[in-house]
Design a protein around this motif. Sequence first.
Motif, PDB file in Angstrom:
ATOM      1  N   CYS A  51       0.882  -1.261   0.030  1.00 34.74           N
ATOM      2  CA  CYS A  51       0.027  -0.173   0.051  1.00 34.74           C
ATOM      3  C   CYS A  51       0.605   1.227   0.049  1.00 34.74           C
ATOM      4  O   CYS A  51       0.578   2.356  -0.800  1.00 34.74           O
ATOM      5  CB  CYS A  51      -0.932   0.122   1.302  1.00 34.74           C
ATOM      6  SG  CYS A  51      -2.279  -1.085   1.135  1.00 34.74           S
ATOM      7  N   TYR A  55       0.483   3.876  -3.079  1.00 34.00           N
ATOM      8  CA  TYR A  55       0.011   5.325  -2.621  1.00 34.00           C
ATOM      9  C   TYR A  55       1.138   6.249  -3.117  1.00 34.00           C
ATOM     10  O   TYR A  55       0.884   7.422  -3.793  1.00 34.00           O
ATOM     11  CB  TYR A  55      -0.183   5.628  -1.129  1.00 34.00           C
ATOM     12  CG  TYR A  55      -1.659   5.312  -0.864  1.00 34.00           C
ATOM     13  CD1 TYR A  55      -2.921   5.797  -1.523  1.00 34.00           C
ATOM     14  CD2 TYR A  55      -1.869   4.162   0.038  1.00 34.00           C
ATOM     15  CE1 TYR A  55      -4.166   5.769  -1.196  1.00 34.00           C
ATOM     16  CE2 TYR A  55      -3.291   4.009   0.598  1.00 34.00           C
ATOM     17  CZ  TYR A  55      -4.373   4.622  -0.104  1.00 34.00           C
ATOM     18  OH  TYR A  55      -5.551   4.633   0.183  1.00 34.00           O
ATOM     19  N   ASN A  58       1.155   6.729  -6.791  1.00 31.56           N
ATOM     20  CA  ASN A  58       0.026   7.524  -7.324  1.00 31.56           C
ATOM     21  C   ASN A  58       0.046   9.004  -7.055  1.00 31.56           C
ATOM     22  O   ASN A  58      -0.037   9.885  -7.719  1.00 31.56           O
ATOM     23  CB  ASN A  58      -1.418   6.937  -6.525  1.00 31.56           C
ATOM     24  CG  ASN A  58      -1.818   5.614  -7.172  1.00 31.56           C
ATOM     25  OD1 ASN A  58      -2.814   5.050  -6.727  1.00 31.56           O
ATOM     26  ND2 ASN A  58      -1.055   5.012  -8.057  1.00 31.56           N
ATOM     27  N   PHE A  74      -2.800  11.021  -1.097  1.00 30.13           N
ATOM     28  CA  PHE A  74      -2.159   9.783  -1.227  1.00 30.13           C
ATOM     29  C   PHE A  74      -0.910   9.814  -0.377  1.00 30.13           C
ATOM     30  O   PHE A  74      -0.500   8.681   0.101  1.00 30.13           O
ATOM     31  CB  PHE A  74      -1.780   9.658  -2.493  1.00 30.13           C
ATOM     32  CG  PHE A  74      -3.096   9.273  -3.668  1.00 30.13           C
ATOM     33  CD1 PHE A  74      -3.946   8.543  -3.236  1.00 30.13           C
ATOM     34  CD2 PHE A  74      -2.890   9.357  -4.906  1.00 30.13           C
ATOM     35  CE1 PHE A  74      -5.161   8.427  -3.889  1.00 30.13           C
ATOM     36  CE2 PHE A  74      -3.919   9.238  -5.793  1.00 30.13           C
ATOM     37  CZ  PHE A  74      -5.042   8.802  -5.325  1.00 30.13           C
ATOM     38  N   HIS A  77      -1.694   8.998   3.517  1.00 25.82           N
ATOM     39  CA  HIS A  77      -2.025   7.549   3.323  1.00 25.82           C
ATOM     40  C   HIS A  77      -0.673   6.729   3.483  1.00 25.82           C
ATOM     41  O   HIS A  77      -0.639   5.746   3.988  1.00 25.82           O
ATOM     42  CB  HIS A  77      -3.058   7.106   2.322  1.00 25.82           C
ATOM     43  CG  HIS A  77      -4.300   7.981   2.635  1.00 25.82           C
ATOM     44  ND1 HIS A  77      -5.421   7.117   1.884  1.00 25.82           N
ATOM     45  CD2 HIS A  77      -5.108   8.854   3.467  1.00 25.82           C
ATOM     46  CE1 HIS A  77      -6.802   7.968   2.208  1.00 25.82           C
ATOM     47  NE2 HIS A  77      -6.174   8.795   3.013  1.00 25.82           N
ATOM     48  N   ALA A  78       0.064   7.117   2.487  1.00 24.48           N
ATOM     49  CA  ALA A  78       1.402   6.246   2.287  1.00 24.48           C
ATOM     50  C   ALA A  78       2.041   6.290   3.763  1.00 24.48           C
ATOM     51  O   ALA A  78       2.777   5.290   4.117  1.00 24.48           O
ATOM     52  CB  ALA A  78       2.237   6.767   1.165  1.00 24.48           C
ATOM     53  N   ASN A 129      -7.548   2.576  -5.049  1.00 28.88           N
ATOM     54  CA  ASN A 129      -7.215   2.739  -3.694  1.00 28.88           C
ATOM     55  C   ASN A 129      -8.231   2.433  -2.878  1.00 28.88           C
ATOM     56  O   ASN A 129      -8.258   1.677  -1.669  1.00 28.88           O
ATOM     57  CB  ASN A 129      -6.440   3.999  -3.417  1.00 28.88           C
ATOM     58  CG  ASN A 129      -4.930   3.898  -3.965  1.00 28.88           C
ATOM     59  OD1 ASN A 129      -4.146   3.169  -3.631  1.00 28.88           O
ATOM     60  ND2 ASN A 129      -4.746   5.035  -4.848  1.00 28.88           N
ATOM     61  N   HIS A 168      -9.357   5.918   5.713  1.00 32.97           N
ATOM     62  CA  HIS A 168      -8.946   5.982   4.458  1.00 32.97           C
ATOM     63  C   HIS A 168      -9.911   5.704   3.459  1.00 32.97           C
ATOM     64  O   HIS A 168      -9.969   6.518   2.426  1.00 32.97           O
ATOM     65  CB  HIS A 168      -7.502   5.101   4.240  1.00 32.97           C
ATOM     66  CG  HIS A 168      -6.402   5.264   5.059  1.00 32.97           C
ATOM     67  ND1 HIS A 168      -5.254   4.415   5.040  1.00 32.97           N
ATOM     68  CD2 HIS A 168      -6.049   6.502   5.767  1.00 32.97           C
ATOM     69  CE1 HIS A 168      -4.369   4.942   5.662  1.00 32.97           C
ATOM     70  NE2 HIS A 168      -4.757   5.937   6.290  1.00 32.97           N
TER      71      HIS A 168
END
Length: 178
Positions: A51, A55, A58, A74, A77-78, A129, A168
């Motif tokens: 993931c 992310y 992206n 993104f 979230h990463a 995602n 998320h």
Amino acid sequence: MTTNAFELDVTAIREDARKEMTRGALTSGNTAEVDRLIDVLNQVVATEMVCVMRYTQNAIAASGIDRAQVAAEFTEHANEEMQHGLRAAERVSQLGGKPDFDPATLVQRAHTQYAAPDDTDIRTMLEENLVAERIVITTYQEIVRWIGDADPTTRRLIEDILAEEEDHADDLNDLLGN
């Protein structure tokens, strides 16, 4: 009237603590199948690392009018996924296992998939995602149920990660306008 009094055999607990010192944080109160739990946690590590990579890719590849907002989401979230992976790896270590970050097998062990998008369409990235988050939510819910009361510490860890994964999914759903 019967009372259900809380009682501890502190002497037995003290003896067990000394006798099993080499097991570190793992005590007889943990009734989980530890080897299997370590394997499952290493799947969580792999899932989270995949993931992170998705992310991050992206965030860099996104283009279009909403690029800045979506790329920032993104990236956030990463970073959170990285923390999830590190927390799961630390728990593997506490349980006496070795965290598995082997890049050669990450994708095979992960619950989600890694695929760089064919294009830089933000909507496609958001949808993919969101699908990945939904997969993680479902698999982590199953892990929580499987652990039950056998290992409260690991269960709480997965529950905490699960709550962030649900956030998320909610963020992605909002960005998609759903």
